[in-house]
Design an enzyme around this catalytic site. Structure first.
Site, short mmCIF file in Angstrom:
data_model
loop_
_atom_site.label_atom_id
_atom_site.label_comp_id
_atom_site.label_asym_id
_atom_site.label_seq_id
_atom_site.Cartn_x
_atom_site.Cartn_y
_atom_site.Cartn_z
N CYS A 36 10.37 -8.70 -13.01
CA CYS A 36 10.01 -7.97 -11.79
C CYS A 36 9.76 -8.94 -10.62
O CYS A 36 9.60 -10.15 -10.82
CB CYS A 36 8.81 -7.05 -12.04
SG CYS A 36 7.19 -7.76 -11.72
N CYS A 59 6.62 -11.05 -10.94
CA CYS A 59 6.78 -12.08 -11.98
C CYS A 59 7.60 -13.25 -11.41
O CYS A 59 7.31 -14.42 -11.70
CB CYS A 59 7.45 -11.51 -13.22
SG CYS A 59 6.34 -10.54 -14.26
N HIS A 67 2.57 -9.96 -16.78
CA HIS A 67 3.09 -8.69 -16.28
C HIS A 67 2.28 -7.53 -16.86
O HIS A 67 2.31 -7.26 -18.06
CB HIS A 67 4.57 -8.50 -16.61
CG HIS A 67 5.10 -7.20 -16.05
ND1 HIS A 67 5.59 -7.10 -14.76
CD2 HIS A 67 5.11 -5.94 -16.56
CE1 HIS A 67 5.91 -5.83 -14.52
NE2 HIS A 67 5.63 -5.12 -15.60
N GLY A 107 1.59 5.85 -4.66
CA GLY A 107 2.31 5.03 -3.69
C GLY A 107 2.62 3.62 -4.15
O GLY A 107 2.83 2.73 -3.34
N HIS A 156 -1.20 -4.93 -8.62
CA HIS A 156 -1.63 -5.80 -7.52
C HIS A 156 -2.76 -5.13 -6.78
O HIS A 156 -2.78 -3.90 -6.64
CB HIS A 156 -0.47 -6.13 -6.58
CG HIS A 156 0.34 -4.95 -6.15
ND1 HIS A 156 1.28 -4.36 -6.97
CD2 HIS A 156 0.32 -4.23 -5.01
CE1 HIS A 156 1.82 -3.33 -6.34
NE2 HIS A 156 1.25 -3.21 -5.15
P1 AMP Z 1 2.60 -1.20 -3.27
O1 AMP Z 1 3.25 -0.24 -2.31
O2 AMP Z 1 1.14 -0.93 -3.50
O3 AMP Z 1 3.40 -1.34 -4.55
O4 AMP Z 1 2.60 -2.60 -2.53
C1 AMP Z 1 3.64 -3.51 -2.62
C2 AMP Z 1 3.39 -4.53 -1.54
O5 AMP Z 1 4.17 -5.67 -1.81
C3 AMP Z 1 3.75 -4.05 -0.14
O6 AMP Z 1 2.60 -4.12 0.71
C4 AMP Z 1 4.84 -5.04 0.29
O7 AMP Z 1 4.78 -5.37 1.66
C5 AMP Z 1 4.55 -6.23 -0.59
N1 AMP Z 1 5.68 -7.10 -0.87
C6 AMP Z 1 6.93 -6.75 -1.25
N2 AMP Z 1 7.69 -7.84 -1.44
C7 AMP Z 1 6.90 -8.91 -1.18
C8 AMP Z 1 7.11 -10.32 -1.19
N3 AMP Z 1 8.30 -10.87 -1.52
N4 AMP Z 1 6.08 -11.13 -0.84
C9 AMP Z 1 4.89 -10.60 -0.49
N5 AMP Z 1 4.62 -9.28 -0.47
C10 AMP Z 1 5.61 -8.44 -0.80
ZN ZN Z 2 5.90 -8.48 -13.32
#
Ligand code: AMP
Ligand code: ZN
Length: 110
Positions: free
Chosen positions: A2, A5, A44, A88, A95
């Protein structure tokens, strides 16, 4: 593997804030507040539904240390973890969003 990861493995670059044996924190690529950091376990784990209580205890301390490092402990901040589709959650590696650096509001969510 993912997206997060790959960030853990440094296959995808990130703007790192803090790292220890079990967790990393990096700036969100699309910030919605002056401070918008993501804290994740290196292992993960799909979502909050799957995290063990002892890992939660450890990431609590890790997040407290991020807040201290970014100087938002006293001013205040918010922790959010989105869970599943209606929660969402876009990235299916747990995270915690750490948001702060300005007065945060509480929007209507639906
Ligand atoms: P969620 O919608 O809670 O799954 O949050 C995913 C978060 O990951 C979003 O706020 C994105 O802006 C962030 N995101 C996606 N790709 C990256 C990346 N390569 N580096 C840092 N943040 C990211
Ligand atoms: Zn992962």
């Amino acid at each position: 593997m993912c997206l997060f990861c790959k960030i853990v493995n440094k296959e995808i670059p990130s703007n790192l804030v803090l790292e220890d044996e079990d967790f990393i924190a990096f700036h969100d690529i699309n910030p919605i507040a002056p401070v918008h950091v993501l804290a994740i376990p290196k292992a993960h784990i799909g979502s909050f539904n799957d995290i063990q209580a002892d890992t939660m205890a450890k990431i609590t301390i890790f997040i407290q240390n991020i807040a201290k490092k970014l100087n938002i402990s006293k001013s205040g901040y918010r922790i959010i973890t989105n869970i599943g589709n209606e929660g969402g959650q876009e990235v299916k590696h747990i995270h915690f969003h750490i948001l702060g650096g300005a007065q945060l509001h509480w929007p209507k969510l639906t």
